[in-house]
Design a protein around this motif. Sequence first.
Motif, PDB file in Angstrom:
ATOM      1  N   GLY A   1      55.632 -95.797  18.506  1.00 49.69           N
ATOM      2  CA  GLY A   1      54.948 -94.720  17.814  1.00 49.69           C
ATOM      3  C   GLY A   1      55.153 -94.678  16.316  1.00 49.69           C
ATOM      4  N   ARG A   2      55.711 -95.720  15.760  1.00 46.28           N
ATOM      5  CA  ARG A   2      55.931 -95.800  14.315  1.00 46.28           C
ATOM      6  C   ARG A   2      55.176 -97.004  13.753  1.00 46.28           C
ATOM      7  NH1 ARG A   2      57.387 -91.514  15.384  1.00 46.28           N
ATOM      8  NH2 ARG A   2      59.348 -90.448  14.886  1.00 46.28           N
ATOM      9  N   VAL A   3      54.615 -96.821  12.566  1.00 38.08           N
ATOM     10  CA  VAL A   3      53.924 -97.894  11.851  1.00 38.08           C
ATOM     11  C   VAL A   3      54.772 -98.255  10.634  1.00 38.08           C
ATOM     12  CG1 VAL A   3      51.836 -98.566  10.614  1.00 38.08           C
ATOM     13  CG2 VAL A   3      51.677 -97.053  12.609  1.00 38.08           C
ATOM     14  N   TYR A   4      55.112 -99.535  10.513  1.00 38.46           N
ATOM     15  CA  TYR A   4      55.901-100.029   9.385  1.00 38.46           C
ATOM     16  C   TYR A   4      54.995-100.919   8.545  1.00 38.46           C
ATOM     17  CZ  TYR A   4      59.785 -98.505  12.302  1.00 38.46           C
ATOM     18  OH  TYR A   4      60.631 -97.754  13.082  1.00 38.46           O
ATOM     19  N   GLN A   5      54.881-100.595   7.254  1.00 36.45           N
ATOM     20  CA  GLN A   5      54.022-101.389   6.373  1.00 36.45           C
ATOM     21  C   GLN A   5      54.803-101.843   5.153  1.00 36.45           C
ATOM     22  OE1 GLN A   5      50.483 -99.552   4.535  1.00 36.45           O
ATOM     23  NE2 GLN A   5      49.401-101.457   4.991  1.00 36.45           N
ATOM     24  N   ALA A   6      54.738-103.151   4.907  1.00 40.29           N
ATOM     25  CA  ALA A   6      55.430-103.718   3.754  1.00 40.29           C
ATOM     26  C   ALA A   6      54.548-103.634   2.517  1.00 40.29           C
ATOM     27  CB  ALA A   6      55.802-105.177   4.029  1.00 40.29           C
ATOM     28  N   ASP A   7      55.145-103.289   1.394  1.00 41.34           N
ATOM     29  CA  ASP A   7      54.470-103.293   0.099  1.00 41.34           C
ATOM     30  C   ASP A   7      55.084-104.413  -0.730  1.00 41.34           C
ATOM     31  OD1 ASP A   7      53.562-102.889  -2.520  1.00 41.34           O
ATOM     32  OD2 ASP A   7      53.461-100.718  -2.276  1.00 41.34           O
ATOM     33  N   GLU A   8      54.320-105.480  -0.894  1.00 38.24           N
ATOM     34  CA  GLU A   8      54.815-106.684  -1.552  1.00 38.24           C
ATOM     35  C   GLU A   8      55.069-106.481  -3.043  1.00 38.24           C
ATOM     36  OE1 GLU A   8      53.598-111.435  -1.649  1.00 38.24           O
ATOM     37  OE2 GLU A   8      52.236-109.947  -0.783  1.00 38.24           O
ATOM     38  N   TRP A   9      54.438-105.482  -3.632  1.00 37.40           N
ATOM     39  CA  TRP A   9      54.606-105.226  -5.066  1.00 37.40           C
ATOM     40  C   TRP A   9      55.793-104.300  -5.325  1.00 37.40           C
ATOM     41  CZ3 TRP A   9      52.341-107.042  -9.483  1.00 37.40           C
ATOM     42  CH2 TRP A   9      52.565-106.310 -10.653  1.00 37.40           C
TER      43      TRP A   9
ATOM     44  N   ALA B   1      51.060-105.473   2.695  1.00 35.13           N
ATOM     45  CA  ALA B   1      51.189-106.802   3.300  1.00 35.13           C
ATOM     46  C   ALA B   1      51.307-106.624   4.815  1.00 35.13           C
ATOM     47  CB  ALA B   1      52.382-107.547   2.699  1.00 35.13           C
ATOM     48  N   SER B   2      52.395-107.053   5.393  1.00 26.84           N
ATOM     49  CA  SER B   2      52.523-107.058   6.838  1.00 26.84           C
ATOM     50  C   SER B   2      52.601-105.644   7.414  1.00 26.84           C
ATOM     51  CB  SER B   2      53.774-107.844   7.235  1.00 26.84           C
ATOM     52  OG  SER B   2      53.805-108.082   8.621  1.00 26.84           O
ATOM     53  N   ILE B   3      52.165-105.519   8.674  1.00 27.10           N
ATOM     54  CA  ILE B   3      52.205-104.243   9.383  1.00 27.10           C
ATOM     55  C   ILE B   3      52.762-104.469  10.781  1.00 27.10           C
ATOM     56  CG2 ILE B   3      49.820-104.429  10.223  1.00 27.10           C
ATOM     57  CD1 ILE B   3      49.598-101.370   9.750  1.00 27.10           C
ATOM     58  N   VAL B   4      53.623-103.548  11.224  1.00 33.27           N
ATOM     59  CA  VAL B   4      54.286-103.639  12.521  1.00 33.27           C
ATOM     60  C   VAL B   4      54.191-102.283  13.203  1.00 33.27           C
ATOM     61  CG1 VAL B   4      56.542-103.863  13.655  1.00 33.27           C
ATOM     62  CG2 VAL B   4      55.864-105.511  11.910  1.00 33.27           C
ATOM     63  N   LEU B   5      53.963-102.309  14.501  1.00 33.87           N
ATOM     64  CA  LEU B   5      53.885-101.092  15.303  1.00 33.87           C
ATOM     65  C   LEU B   5      55.001-101.115  16.332  1.00 33.87           C
ATOM     66  CD1 LEU B   5      52.204 -98.534  16.117  1.00 33.87           C
ATOM     67  CD2 LEU B   5      50.952-100.043  17.689  1.00 33.87           C
ATOM     68  N   ASP B   6      55.763 -99.998  16.436  1.00 34.20           N
ATOM     69  CA  ASP B   6      56.849 -99.951  17.401  1.00 34.20           C
ATOM     70  C   ASP B   6      57.203 -98.514  17.740  1.00 34.20           C
ATOM     71  OD1 ASP B   6      59.055-101.304  18.917  1.00 34.20           O
ATOM     72  OD2 ASP B   6      60.288-100.116  17.554  1.00 34.20           O
TER      73      ASP B   6
ATOM     74  N   PHE C   1      36.810-103.112   7.198  1.00 32.77           N
ATOM     75  CA  PHE C   1      38.113-103.392   6.610  1.00 32.77           C
ATOM     76  C   PHE C   1      37.906-103.957   5.206  1.00 32.77           C
ATOM     77  CE2 PHE C   1      38.431-104.783  11.200  1.00 32.77           C
ATOM     78  CZ  PHE C   1      38.925-103.575  11.659  1.00 32.77           C
ATOM     79  N   PHE C   2      38.735-103.538   4.270  1.00 36.50           N
ATOM     80  CA  PHE C   2      38.631-104.027   2.898  1.00 36.50           C
ATOM     81  C   PHE C   2      39.861-104.876   2.578  1.00 36.50           C
ATOM     82  CE2 PHE C   2      35.957-100.296   3.033  1.00 36.50           C
ATOM     83  CZ  PHE C   2      34.824-100.707   2.362  1.00 36.50           C
ATOM     84  N   GLY C   3      39.663-106.194   2.583  1.00 36.31           N
ATOM     85  CA  GLY C   3      40.769-107.102   2.316  1.00 36.31           C
ATOM     86  C   GLY C   3      41.869-107.043   3.349  1.00 36.31           C
ATOM     87  N   PRO C   4      41.549-107.154   4.650  1.00 31.21           N
ATOM     88  CA  PRO C   4      42.611-107.098   5.664  1.00 31.21           C
ATOM     89  C   PRO C   4      43.532-108.312   5.566  1.00 31.21           C
ATOM     90  CG  PRO C   4      40.553-107.816   6.666  1.00 31.21           C
ATOM     91  CD  PRO C   4      40.223-107.412   5.256  1.00 31.21           C
ATOM     92  N   VAL C   5      44.828-108.073   5.701  1.00 29.08           N
ATOM     93  CA  VAL C   5      45.801-109.161   5.586  1.00 29.08           C
ATOM     94  C   VAL C   5      46.716-109.288   6.790  1.00 29.08           C
ATOM     95  CG1 VAL C   5      45.807-109.235   3.060  1.00 29.08           C
ATOM     96  CG2 VAL C   5      47.343-107.655   4.253  1.00 29.08           C
ATOM     97  N   ASP C   6      46.779-108.276   7.652  1.00 30.80           N
ATOM     98  CA  ASP C   6      47.633-108.371   8.830  1.00 30.80           C
ATOM     99  C   ASP C   6      47.173-107.343   9.854  1.00 30.80           C
ATOM    100  OD1 ASP C   6      49.672-109.422  10.389  1.00 30.80           O
ATOM    101  OD2 ASP C   6      51.219-108.121   9.561  1.00 30.80           O
ATOM    102  N   LEU C   7      47.617-107.518  11.097  1.00 28.74           N
ATOM    103  CA  LEU C   7      47.280-106.555  12.140  1.00 28.74           C
ATOM    104  C   LEU C   7      48.422-106.421  13.119  1.00 28.74           C
ATOM    105  CD1 LEU C   7      44.871-107.959  14.873  1.00 28.74           C
ATOM    106  CD2 LEU C   7      46.350-109.403  13.462  1.00 28.74           C
ATOM    107  N   ALA C   8      48.439-105.258  13.783  1.00 30.74           N
ATOM    108  CA  ALA C   8      49.376-105.001  14.868  1.00 30.74           C
ATOM    109  C   ALA C   8      48.572-104.472  16.043  1.00 30.74           C
ATOM    110  CB  ALA C   8      50.436-103.979  14.441  1.00 30.74           C
ATOM    111  N   LEU C   9      48.806-105.039  17.215  1.00 32.47           N
ATOM    112  CA  LEU C   9      48.062-104.639  18.397  1.00 32.47           C
ATOM    113  C   LEU C   9      48.654-103.363  18.978  1.00 32.47           C
ATOM    114  CD1 LEU C   9      47.652-108.115  20.131  1.00 32.47           C
ATOM    115  CD2 LEU C   9      46.088-106.970  18.548  1.00 32.47           C
ATOM    116  N   GLY C  10      47.789-102.361  19.177  1.00 27.83           N
ATOM    117  CA  GLY C  10      48.214-101.111  19.756  1.00 27.83           C
ATOM    118  C   GLY C  10      47.851-101.023  21.220  1.00 27.83           C
ATOM    119  N   ALA C  11      47.977 -99.835  21.777  1.00 31.73           N
ATOM    120  CA  ALA C  11      47.654 -99.615  23.179  1.00 31.73           C
ATOM    121  C   ALA C  11      46.203 -99.191  23.323  1.00 31.73           C
ATOM    122  CB  ALA C  11      48.576 -98.540  23.757  1.00 31.73           C
ATOM    123  N   LYS C  12      45.662 -99.379  24.544  1.00 36.45           N
ATOM    124  CA  LYS C  12      44.335 -98.885  24.903  1.00 36.45           C
ATOM    125  C   LYS C  12      43.239 -99.394  23.968  1.00 36.45           C
ATOM    126  CE  LYS C  12      46.245 -94.662  26.920  1.00 36.45           C
ATOM    127  NZ  LYS C  12      46.267 -93.176  26.876  1.00 36.45           N
ATOM    128  N   GLY C  13      43.280-100.677  23.657  1.00 37.08           N
ATOM    129  CA  GLY C  13      42.211-101.270  22.863  1.00 37.08           C
ATOM    130  C   GLY C  13      42.211-100.887  21.405  1.00 37.08           C
TER     131      GLY C  13
END
Length: 334
Positions: free
Chosen positions: A92-100, A85-90, A24-36
């Motif tokens: 089957g969709r991945v939502y990622q915020a772009d702070e800039w 920035a933040s990342i959310v999983l819901d 990972f290069f500069g990880p700032v957030d995570l979202a837990l998925g299924a099956k590890g």
Amino acid sequence: MALIQTIGERTYSYSHCVGMLTAFFGPVDLALGAKGEVFVSCRASEPGSRPGRGQGWVRWNMENDTLILQVKSEDSGERELVWPASIVLDEGRVYQADEWRNRILVYDVNGKHLGGWGASGSGPGELDGPSGMRLDGEGNLFVAESRNNRVQRFTKDGRYLGHWGRAGSGAGELNMPYGIHVDGAGDVYVADWGNDRVQKFTAGGEPLAVFGAGDGGVGSLTRPTGVAVDAEGDVYVADCGNNRVQIYDASGEYVTGLYGDARQLSKSAQQYVDVNPNMSKARRRADTSKEWGLFRPTAVSVADDGMIYIVEAISGRIQMYQKERDYIDPQFNL
């Protein structure tokens, strides 16, 4: 730093780490998925600095410590990411915020770009520095805005539902909020970065409690960036400025801290060292104990089984601890 620490009725056992070196290069957030699986937002730098190319998010296999998918920023246009920035999983969709760029980008779990929403500004529904993002029980998004010093609520397609918060250091006021969490009761926890504290609010913005505000002593926070709550109501804070995760009970009383225990490399890091003889030799000569501890923890998440995931921006890895239930010390017959 103990691999197992017991505080009252709570026991935390270090498990292992994943990532580091080339993961990972500069990880700032995570979202837990299924099956590890885990989805990690990667900034390619520390929060607050403009990243290099390659930023985006990765989908990672936790069991094998291997990359499943990497989604990189486009150079321009709707798929460009500047400050992930933040990342959310819901669903089957991945939502990622772009702070800039003040946008929320949407993908499927295989990296296909599905669109996005957001407009720059300070009016209702506009964004300025969307840094923290989490879903509530109704499937709506709470978004913490670092530069608007407030929290907004949206549907997942970007329809504005309301907001609260204003700049300041008093009760209910915010100073560059970063991470956010919504617990099972619908209450909202905000990592109040500039005020060195975490605040708890009702969903409507009424202040309920404060965590970590102090004079720099035990339990005090310095530039917190992430927050999570477990099934028992304990609150975990990524205390980025102090290189630790602080733990509080539901009333705000300090419980303990996690400082990092990665005495062994992750699977992926060890494989990388094994195929690079010069690095392997250098590591045998070096004091690697400095690698054990947390280095700029930016986010924390707690799974339903009590596993605690801690993201480190500088080390580029995730350290994991297990919160044990009904832990019993092993009995030895001597």
